[in-house]
Design a protein around this motif. Structure first.
Motif, mmCIF file in Angstrom:
data_model
loop_
_atom_site.group_PDB
_atom_site.id
_atom_site.type_symbol
_atom_site.label_atom_id
_atom_site.label_comp_id
_atom_site.label_asym_id
_atom_site.label_seq_id
_atom_site.Cartn_x
_atom_site.Cartn_y
_atom_site.Cartn_z
ATOM 1 N N LEU A 82 -28.010 -13.807 -1.749
ATOM 2 C CA LEU A 82 -27.662 -15.213 -1.596
ATOM 3 C C LEU A 82 -26.155 -15.355 -1.607
ATOM 4 O O LEU A 82 -25.512 -15.124 -2.618
ATOM 5 C CB LEU A 82 -28.293 -16.043 -2.726
ATOM 6 C CG LEU A 82 -27.989 -17.534 -2.697
ATOM 7 C CD1 LEU A 82 -28.386 -18.131 -1.360
ATOM 8 C CD2 LEU A 82 -28.737 -18.243 -3.808
ATOM 9 N N GLY A 83 -25.596 -15.732 -0.475
ATOM 10 C CA GLY A 83 -24.145 -15.826 -0.362
ATOM 11 C C GLY A 83 -23.617 -17.185 -0.760
ATOM 12 O O GLY A 83 -22.852 -17.790 -0.031
ATOM 13 N N GLY A 84 -24.015 -17.689 -1.901
ATOM 14 C CA GLY A 84 -23.526 -18.989 -2.335
ATOM 15 C C GLY A 84 -24.262 -19.416 -3.579
ATOM 16 O O GLY A 84 -24.964 -18.626 -4.189
ATOM 17 N N ALA A 85 -24.108 -20.683 -3.950
ATOM 18 C CA ALA A 85 -24.723 -21.164 -5.183
ATOM 19 C C ALA A 85 -26.209 -21.435 -4.982
ATOM 20 O O ALA A 85 -26.619 -21.925 -3.937
ATOM 21 C CB ALA A 85 -24.018 -22.421 -5.647
ATOM 22 N N THR A 86 -27.001 -21.101 -5.990
ATOM 23 C CA THR A 86 -28.432 -21.370 -5.951
ATOM 24 C C THR A 86 -28.668 -22.867 -5.800
ATOM 25 O O THR A 86 -27.973 -23.655 -6.420
ATOM 26 C CB THR A 86 -29.091 -20.880 -7.257
ATOM 27 O OG1 THR A 86 -28.537 -19.634 -7.590
ATOM 28 C CG2 THR A 86 -30.588 -20.749 -7.090
ATOM 29 N N SER A 173 -24.426 5.341 -14.723
ATOM 30 C CA SER A 173 -25.500 4.462 -14.280
ATOM 31 C C SER A 173 -25.509 3.213 -15.140
ATOM 32 O O SER A 173 -24.930 3.191 -16.215
ATOM 33 C CB SER A 173 -26.848 5.168 -14.375
ATOM 34 O OG SER A 173 -27.280 5.191 -15.716
ATOM 35 N N SER A 174 -26.173 2.192 -14.661
ATOM 36 C CA SER A 174 -26.284 0.955 -15.434
ATOM 37 C C SER A 174 -27.451 1.085 -16.402
ATOM 38 O O SER A 174 -28.520 0.547 -16.159
ATOM 39 C CB SER A 174 -26.483 -0.234 -14.508
ATOM 40 O OG SER A 174 -25.318 -0.497 -13.803
ATOM 41 N N ASN A 177 -31.039 1.909 -15.205
ATOM 42 C CA ASN A 177 -31.653 1.092 -14.148
ATOM 43 C C ASN A 177 -31.150 1.608 -12.806
ATOM 44 O O ASN A 177 -29.961 1.536 -12.528
ATOM 45 C CB ASN A 177 -31.237 -0.375 -14.284
ATOM 46 C CG ASN A 177 -31.785 -1.011 -15.536
ATOM 47 O OD1 ASN A 177 -32.978 -1.233 -15.650
ATOM 48 N ND2 ASN A 177 -30.919 -1.258 -16.502
ATOM 49 N N LEU A 256 -38.822 -3.944 -13.768
ATOM 50 C CA LEU A 256 -38.350 -3.609 -15.115
ATOM 51 C C LEU A 256 -37.291 -2.515 -15.112
ATOM 52 O O LEU A 256 -36.543 -2.377 -16.076
ATOM 53 C CB LEU A 256 -39.533 -3.167 -15.993
ATOM 54 C CG LEU A 256 -40.413 -4.285 -16.516
ATOM 55 C CD1 LEU A 256 -41.642 -3.728 -17.196
ATOM 56 C CD2 LEU A 256 -39.648 -5.170 -17.477
ATOM 57 N N GLY A 259 -33.005 -3.029 -11.977
ATOM 58 C CA GLY A 259 -31.669 -3.568 -12.210
ATOM 59 C C GLY A 259 -31.335 -4.742 -11.309
ATOM 60 O O GLY A 259 -30.333 -5.401 -11.499
ATOM 61 N N SER A 260 -32.201 -5.006 -10.316
ATOM 62 C CA SER A 260 -32.072 -6.180 -9.454
ATOM 63 C C SER A 260 -30.694 -6.349 -8.837
ATOM 64 O O SER A 260 -29.947 -7.245 -9.197
ATOM 65 C CB SER A 260 -32.406 -7.459 -10.218
ATOM 66 O OG SER A 260 -33.595 -7.311 -10.894
ATOM 67 N N ARG A 262 -28.051 -7.550 -6.100
ATOM 68 C CA ARG A 262 -28.064 -8.734 -5.242
ATOM 69 C C ARG A 262 -27.427 -8.476 -3.888
ATOM 70 O O ARG A 262 -27.248 -9.374 -3.100
ATOM 71 C CB ARG A 262 -27.327 -9.871 -5.949
ATOM 72 C CG ARG A 262 -28.026 -10.350 -7.196
ATOM 73 C CD ARG A 262 -29.342 -11.016 -6.831
ATOM 74 N NE ARG A 262 -29.821 -11.846 -7.919
ATOM 75 C CZ ARG A 262 -31.015 -11.756 -8.460
ATOM 76 N NH1 ARG A 262 -31.852 -10.844 -8.039
ATOM 77 N NH2 ARG A 262 -31.383 -12.555 -9.417
ATOM 78 N N ILE A 272 -28.024 0.785 -9.150
ATOM 79 C CA ILE A 272 -29.113 -0.184 -9.299
ATOM 80 C C ILE A 272 -29.648 -0.545 -7.920
ATOM 81 O O ILE A 272 -28.966 -0.402 -6.912
ATOM 82 C CB ILE A 272 -28.658 -1.462 -10.036
ATOM 83 C CG1 ILE A 272 -27.445 -2.079 -9.348
ATOM 84 C CG2 ILE A 272 -28.395 -1.174 -11.492
ATOM 85 C CD1 ILE A 272 -27.176 -3.481 -9.818
ATOM 86 N N GLU A 282 -38.671 -11.980 -9.601
ATOM 87 C CA GLU A 282 -37.640 -12.408 -10.518
ATOM 88 C C GLU A 282 -37.337 -13.900 -10.427
ATOM 89 O O GLU A 282 -37.098 -14.430 -9.367
ATOM 90 C CB GLU A 282 -36.379 -11.624 -10.226
ATOM 91 C CG GLU A 282 -35.422 -11.759 -11.342
ATOM 92 C CD GLU A 282 -34.356 -10.734 -11.145
ATOM 93 O OE1 GLU A 282 -33.271 -11.132 -10.797
ATOM 94 O OE2 GLU A 282 -34.668 -9.544 -11.298
ATOM 95 N N GLY A 283 -37.323 -14.559 -11.552
ATOM 96 C CA GLY A 283 -36.987 -15.977 -11.577
ATOM 97 C C GLY A 283 -38.066 -16.873 -11.011
ATOM 98 O O GLY A 283 -37.913 -18.084 -10.959
#
Lengths: 325, 310
Positions: A82-86, A173-174, A177, A256, A259-260, A262, A272, A282-283
């Motif tokens: 998503l290149g901007g605000a939700t 690594s993160s 994840n 899980l 690491g999702s 974006r 990740i 997610e969400g």
């Protein structure tokens, strides 16, 4: 088994004749009932497909409460989720998710396929009866473990290991994840499918083929690898297709440990990642509006990816299956 | 064949042992900062980003430094026990000794510092009732008054603390003041008190409703949480007489603008939600400022060594 060949028929004939009409009605009834049930279960698929699709195309055909339409090409090729605000931006991109999803599934198959097939060969041909039975039960148990349990084990146990492994290899690594973690989880989850289907395929190979091979002087190992596996490859491939289907659709365990990310594509083993399913999940419970509907668009995309992958694999399977030894 | 397998197993074991034995060293603590965040629908994220002066990141992933990982509360806690170069944030109630809680602007994140207002990374949980003369009936008004008294009692504080927030200090128990609210001695099961507003406060609000109802004649409580802006709108704003009207609205941010033109007697604060930046226990960093946290999350600071210099 009880046979009627010796009993005198004439005395029984009238009975059969009298009830034959009833039986025919019974047959028709049962046939109709089964047809209805089959239609019912088929209609679920249609219901799901129609529901997901109607929800999923909303972001592309409506103006999403004055936010503007989501660009289809941008969605399919996008490298940023998503290149901007939700709730304000409509610049959704899922192209990198498609690449990530196919990538992790391919890598997981690279792990689970050889392990699964060799396990199946062991269970079907080499292990003594008692061990073979025990192993088969274990594989069946593995197949019935819910994905959330795989995910929790992976998150609790594997992530620290993977993090240490990454450090040992000189990268960072993160917290573990990573693509690697997703691959391990998916391989674990698709292993029982491949093993179970391959085992059936291996067992159903004609014994005469094996005996012929042994009689010609081949060792049991040569026979197992060059004759049995080769003869069973169509069935083994079917197992792999089922495993790919399961891996493509897995969401809970993957989300899980992924690491999702974006943005992507994320090809590094210790970076990740995110898949179509993990992003959908997610969400989901906390969002609304376009950010909610776009997850159904991902659902449509996922169905398309699964359909195309299955079609391609079945095509390859027909090609592979035709070659005989 | 056999030798090969044994060799392979040995090599794997050696690799695993090496992986386990490596520990980070304070002397050379320097790695890329791994950023962890909640996703954009999270109230904690909103509170954190606003608290560090980065409000545009509250709902926008695109302004964050590249390569951040998105995790839920538990995921961030787990990651900080593993990832020595990670940084994340959680509610104060989630903090335990498996991770290191960072001081914010030099102030330790404790309940005491939250209440005395010296710890700055927090958001208030506030509420608003209907205006003095705008109630459906006198009985409803009295019950709402009783609810506010309960909210501010030690019993209310216990409920709030159970849900992970930091309640404001209180000096009395509900039983001490119950007599001041005779309405609660009656059977109120035919009356309904409607709550709304912030959805990040839902759990606390429902727990308060559940605890209050039996103390006040089993009054029926309805919780319908849609967002902080609706706290004002549905009690004293545009929608106060609509189908979604509420007796009491909650907000998880301070009231602002027109919301502050209301009678101060109808507004109050019930708790603080403190947010804490957390890192791995081996991380030598102890305290960060809002500006440093902002730079980390915006990608202007990418290595831990940049933070250890000063």
């Amino acid at each position: 088994m009880h046979t009627q060949t010796d009993t005198p028929l004439p005395t029984k004939l009238p009975n059969i004749k009298a009830s034959s009409k009833n039986r025919r009605i019974q047959d028709t009834l049962i046939k109709g009932l089964l047809l209805a049930i089959a239609l019912l279960s088929a209609s679920f698929i249609i219901l799901i497909a129609v529901f997901v699709t109607t929800r999923g195309i909303i972001p592309f055909i409506t103006d999403n409460n004055q936010l503007g339409r989501v660009d289809v090409v941008g969605f399919l090729t996008g490298r940023v989720w998503l290149g901007g605000a939700t709730f304000i931006s409509t610049a959704y991109g899922a192209g990198y998710l498609i690449v990530n999803t196919l990538y992790v599934v391919f890598l997981s198959l690279l792990v689970s396929f050889p392990v699964g097939v060799l396990t199946a060969l062991f269970i079907a041909k080499i292990a003594p009866a008692a061990l073979s039975h025990a192993m088969r039960t274990i594989v069946e148990l593995l197949a019935s473990i819910p994905s959330i349990v795989y995910g929790l084990v992976a998150a609790g146990v594997f992530l620290p290991w993977i993090h240490s492994l990454a450090r040992a290899m000189g990268t960072q690594s993160s917290g573990g994840n990573s693509t690697f973690a997703v691959v391990i989880v998916l391989a674990m989850m698709s292993l029982p499918t491949i093993t179970a289907v391959s085992e059936v395929a291996i067992r159903s190979v004609d014994k005469n083929l094996e005996h012929a091979s042994l009689a010609l002087g081949a060792s049991p190992t040569q026979t197992h690898f060059k004759v049995v596996l080769a003869a069973a490859k169509s069935g083994i491939f079917a197992g792999a297709i089922l495993a790919v289907g399961r891996a493509l659709g897995e969401a809970t365990a993957v989300s899980l440990v992924a690491g999702s990310s974006r943005s992507g594509p994320n090809l590094g083993l210790f970076d990740i990642t995110a898949t179509i399913t993990s992003t959908m999940l997610e969400g989901m419970k906390e969002t609304s509006g376009i950010d909610y509907d776009i997850r159904f668009s991902l659902g449509v995309l996922l169905m398309a990816v699964i359909l195309i992958t299955n079609f391609l694999l079945n095509f390859i399977k027909r090609k592979v299956g035709k070659i005989h030894v | 064949m056999k030798k090969g397998i044994i060799l392979l197993v040995l090599m794997l074991l050696a690799l695993a042992a090496y992986g386990c034995s490596t520990t980070s060293d304070d002397e050379t603590f320097d790695g890329n900062i791994n950023i962890y965040t909640r996703d954009t629908s999270s109230g904690t994220r909103d509170g954190f980003m606003r608290g560090i002066g980065f409000p545009e990141a509250s709902g926008n992933d695109a302004v964050l430094a590249s390569g951040f990982a998105t995790q839920n509360n538990l995921g961030i806690m787990n990651a900080m026990t593993v990832d020595e170069y990670g940084i994340g944030y959680v509610s104060l109630a989630s903090v335990n000794d498996t991770i290191k809680a960072l001081f914010f602007e030099g102030v330790e994140p404790t309940e005491e510092n939250v209440i005395n207002d010296s710890y700055g990374l927090k958001r208030p949980f506030v509420f608003m009732t209907r205006a003095e003369d705008d109630w459906a009936s006198e009985e409803i008004k009295q019950i709402a008054d009783a609810f506010v008294a309960f909210l501010e009692s030690l019993d209310g504080s216990d409920v709030i603390a159970d849900q992970g927030a930091v309640p404001l200090p209180s000096s009395y128990r509900w039983n001490d003041v119950a007599a001041d609210h005779p309405i609660c001695a009656q059977d109120n099961s035919a009356l309904t008190l409607r709550f709304g507003g912030s959805d990040s406060i839902t759990r606390i609000a429902e727990a308060l409703s559940d605890a209050f109802s039996p103390r006040c004649g089993n009054v029926v409580t309805v919780n319908d949480h849609t967002g902080s802006s609706d706290a004002f709108k549905r009690t004293q704003g545009d929608e106060k007489d609509g189908v979604n009207a509420k007796e009491i609205g909650y907000s998880s941010r301070p009231f602002r603008n027109e919301e502050l033109e209301t009678d101060p007697e109808t507004r109050g604060q019930l708790a603080w939600d403190a947010i804490v930046a957390i890192v791995h226990k081996d991380n030598p960093v102890n305290s960060l400022t809002a500006a440093q946290l902002r730079d980390i999350y915006a990608g202007d600071i990418t290595r831990w060594s940049e933070l250890l210099e000063d």
